[in-house]
Design a protein around this motif. Structure first.
Motif, PDB file in Angstrom:
ATOM      1  N   GLN A  98       3.339   7.790  -4.298  1.00  0.00           N
ATOM      2  CA  GLN A  98       2.072   7.971  -4.434  1.00  0.00           C
ATOM      3  C   GLN A  98       1.261   6.599  -4.549  1.00  0.00           C
ATOM      4  O   GLN A  98      -0.162   6.649  -4.045  1.00  0.00           O
ATOM      5  N   ARG A  99       2.038   5.866  -5.093  1.00  0.00           N
ATOM      6  CA  ARG A  99       1.382   4.413  -5.267  1.00  0.00           C
ATOM      7  C   ARG A  99       0.407   4.042  -4.439  1.00  0.00           C
ATOM      8  O   ARG A  99      -0.425   3.272  -3.612  1.00  0.00           O
ATOM      9  N   ASP A 100       1.653   3.802  -2.901  1.00  0.00           N
ATOM     10  CA  ASP A 100       1.673   3.472  -1.773  1.00  0.00           C
ATOM     11  C   ASP A 100       0.627   4.180  -1.075  1.00  0.00           C
ATOM     12  O   ASP A 100      -0.854   3.892  -0.022  1.00  0.00           O
ATOM     13  N   LEU A 101       0.710   5.861  -1.529  1.00  0.00           N
ATOM     14  CA  LEU A 101      -0.655   5.916  -0.523  1.00  0.00           C
ATOM     15  C   LEU A 101      -2.162   5.679  -0.933  1.00  0.00           C
ATOM     16  O   LEU A 101      -3.066   5.619  -0.563  1.00  0.00           O
ATOM     17  N   LEU A 102      -2.150   5.860  -2.741  1.00  0.00           N
ATOM     18  CA  LEU A 102      -3.512   4.835  -3.219  1.00  0.00           C
ATOM     19  C   LEU A 102      -4.057   3.890  -2.628  1.00  0.00           C
ATOM     20  O   LEU A 102      -5.300   3.326  -2.358  1.00  0.00           O
ATOM     21  N   ALA A 103      -2.709   2.633  -2.500  1.00  0.00           N
ATOM     22  CA  ALA A 103      -3.063   1.777  -1.897  1.00  0.00           C
ATOM     23  C   ALA A 103      -3.627   1.812  -0.256  1.00  0.00           C
ATOM     24  O   ALA A 103      -4.509   1.230   0.149  1.00  0.00           O
ATOM     25  N   LYS A 104      -2.850   2.555   1.122  1.00  0.00           N
ATOM     26  CA  LYS A 104      -3.416   2.927   1.766  1.00  0.00           C
ATOM     27  C   LYS A 104      -4.545   3.845   1.451  1.00  0.00           C
ATOM     28  O   LYS A 104      -5.368   3.203   2.937  1.00  0.00           O
ATOM     29  N   LYS A 105      -5.285   4.730   0.836  1.00  0.00           N
ATOM     30  CA  LYS A 105      -6.680   4.414   0.660  1.00  0.00           C
ATOM     31  C   LYS A 105      -7.462   3.996   0.372  1.00  0.00           C
ATOM     32  O   LYS A 105      -8.451   4.151  -0.231  1.00  0.00           O
ATOM     33  N   LYS A 106      -7.010   2.621  -0.295  1.00  0.00           N
ATOM     34  CA  LYS A 106      -7.788   2.056  -0.543  1.00  0.00           C
ATOM     35  C   LYS A 106      -8.904   2.266  -2.422  1.00  0.00           C
ATOM     36  O   LYS A 106      -9.319   1.737  -2.402  1.00  0.00           O
ATOM     37  N   ILE A 107      -7.910   2.577  -3.024  1.00  0.00           N
ATOM     38  CA  ILE A 107      -8.363   3.875  -3.978  1.00  0.00           C
ATOM     39  C   ILE A 107      -7.241   2.446  -5.050  1.00  0.00           C
ATOM     40  O   ILE A 107      -6.145   2.344  -5.478  1.00  0.00           O
ATOM     41  N   LYS A 108      -8.174   1.997  -5.860  1.00  0.00           N
ATOM     42  CA  LYS A 108      -7.545   0.820  -6.934  1.00  0.00           C
ATOM     43  C   LYS A 108      -6.473   1.624  -8.283  1.00  0.00           C
ATOM     44  O   LYS A 108      -7.574   2.772  -8.602  1.00  0.00           O
ATOM     45  N   LEU A 109      -5.252   1.354  -8.718  1.00  0.00           N
ATOM     46  CA  LEU A 109      -5.044   2.365  -9.917  1.00  0.00           C
ATOM     47  C   LEU A 109      -4.828   0.937 -10.642  1.00  0.00           C
ATOM     48  O   LEU A 109      -4.557  -0.079 -10.675  1.00  0.00           O
ATOM     49  N   ILE A 110      -5.389   1.420 -11.550  1.00  0.00           N
ATOM     50  CA  ILE A 110      -5.526   0.104 -13.004  1.00  0.00           C
ATOM     51  C   ILE A 110      -4.517   1.036 -14.300  1.00  0.00           C
ATOM     52  O   ILE A 110      -5.336   2.194 -14.936  1.00  0.00           O
ATOM     53  N   GLU A 111      -3.611   1.099 -14.638  1.00  0.00           N
ATOM     54  CA  GLU A 111      -2.732   1.104 -15.690  1.00  0.00           C
ATOM     55  C   GLU A 111      -2.961   0.798 -17.209  1.00  0.00           C
ATOM     56  O   GLU A 111      -1.777   1.038 -17.701  1.00  0.00           O
ATOM     57  N   PHE A 132       2.712   8.171 -11.648  1.00  0.00           N
ATOM     58  CA  PHE A 132       2.232   7.779  -9.804  1.00  0.00           C
ATOM     59  C   PHE A 132       3.890   7.209 -10.299  1.00  0.00           C
ATOM     60  O   PHE A 132       4.005   6.495 -10.506  1.00  0.00           O
ATOM     61  N   SER A 133       4.489   8.492  -9.073  1.00  0.00           N
ATOM     62  CA  SER A 133       5.800   7.880  -7.916  1.00  0.00           C
ATOM     63  C   SER A 133       5.199   6.363  -6.938  1.00  0.00           C
ATOM     64  O   SER A 133       4.046   6.432  -6.808  1.00  0.00           O
ATOM     65  N   GLN A 134       5.855   5.580  -6.751  1.00  0.00           N
ATOM     66  CA  GLN A 134       6.269   5.075  -5.467  1.00  0.00           C
ATOM     67  C   GLN A 134       5.154   5.517  -4.458  1.00  0.00           C
ATOM     68  O   GLN A 134       4.457   4.659  -4.187  1.00  0.00           O
TER      69      GLN A 134
END
Length: 298
Positions: free
Chosen positions: A180-193, A176-178
């Protein structure tokens, strides 16, 4: 001399066989009976057949084909196809040889799943690849998306349509680009890498995802981005051209660059992998074969 052989008994090969049989053509459908959707309990999105078991879909289809005396079904593997001047010689595993004027390749694809311990225990039961096929059954549940490639963000957006309780796991990859990461956070979608150690659950139902760093999350199902590869090498050994995505290159009626050879269904990677799309392509390609046969004979 057969008018056409169809290789592959999935929805595309079955529907193509029906159209050819009804056009009074002498055909054989070769079906090794090793379907890509063997792990799938239900197929969805095909009107009048929504929720049907793939094995039942195939049983009904073959039963319908058997009504036509000019259509034969042979449950054998085609090993080699040799192009002659005006025909093809088809060699099957038992040693028998057939002659045909045209060949339709409907051999399909194979899913290449991420190498994660326990994946095969849940794939097709509570982990799936296509949200259009299985999203409704998992709507509003706590879901996971396991994705290791650049298509992950598009899949996230799709899955958000069915469930807002979504966790994305990349199994140690950074895809994910930064932005995309920001948009995931805005949508409260947790990202685990972090790398996944094992998927756990009971009787095909996913429950826990354990990571190599010792943490874990609880999920009730989800989706995985699977890679795809050709299930058969027949198209390649015959010299059929491929797209950059690995699909067989065809025109709008399934004609490949090899005269008399056609490709239909998932093999072309021209449409999302759904039963209804594959069946539709089988019908269109069979019509292309009939047009060519009629033109040659007339």
């Amino acid at each position: 001399m057969l008018d056409c052989v169809i290789i592959g008994g999935g929805p595309s090969g079955l529907n193509g066989s029906l159209v050819l049989a009804r056009a009074n053509k002498n055909i054989i459908l070769f079906d090794e009976d090793k379907p890509r959707n063997a792990v799938t309990h239900e197929s969805h999105g095909f009107i009048t057949r929504d929720g049907i078991k793939p094995s039942e879909f195939k049983r009904i289809a073959k039963e319908e084909l058997m009504k036509y005396p000019n259509c034969k079904i042979v449950n054998e593997r085609v090993m080699h196809i040799k192009k002659e001047k005006q025909s093809f010689t088809i060699y099957i595993k038992t040693g028998k040889v057939y002659k045909s004027r045209k060949v339709i390749l409907s051999t399909g694809l194979i899913d290449v799943l991420p190498s994660i311990h326990g994946m095969s225990d849940f794939y097709g039961t509570s982990l799936f690849s296509c949200p259009f096929c299985d999203g409704w059954e998992l709507k509003d549940l706590p879901l996971v998306l396991i994705a290791e490639n650049a298509g992950a963000f598009h899949k996230v957006k799709l899955l958000y349509n069915w469930s807002k309780d979504l966790v994305v796991c990349t199994n140690g990859k950074r895809v994910f680009s930064q932005e995309q990461r920001d948009l995931l956070a805005k949508k409260k979608i947790k990202l685990i890498e972090d790398e996944i150690m094992v998927l756990q659950g009971e009787k095909g139902q996913l429950k826990t995802i354990r990571f190599k760093n010792g943490t874990q999350i609880e999920r009730k199902g989800g989706f995985v981005t699977a890679g795809l590869k050709q299930a058969s090498s027949l198209a390649m050994t015959m010299g059929c051209k491929q797209h950059k995505n690995g699909g067989i290159e065809t025109d709008s009626f399934g004609r490949t660059n090899i005269e008399g050879v056609y490709a239909s269904g998932d093999i072309s990677l021209s449409a999302p992998s759904q039963v209804i799309n594959a069946a539709s392509e089988g019908s269109i390609v069979a019509m292309g074969v009939i047009h060519d046969l009629v033109r040659e004979d007339f």
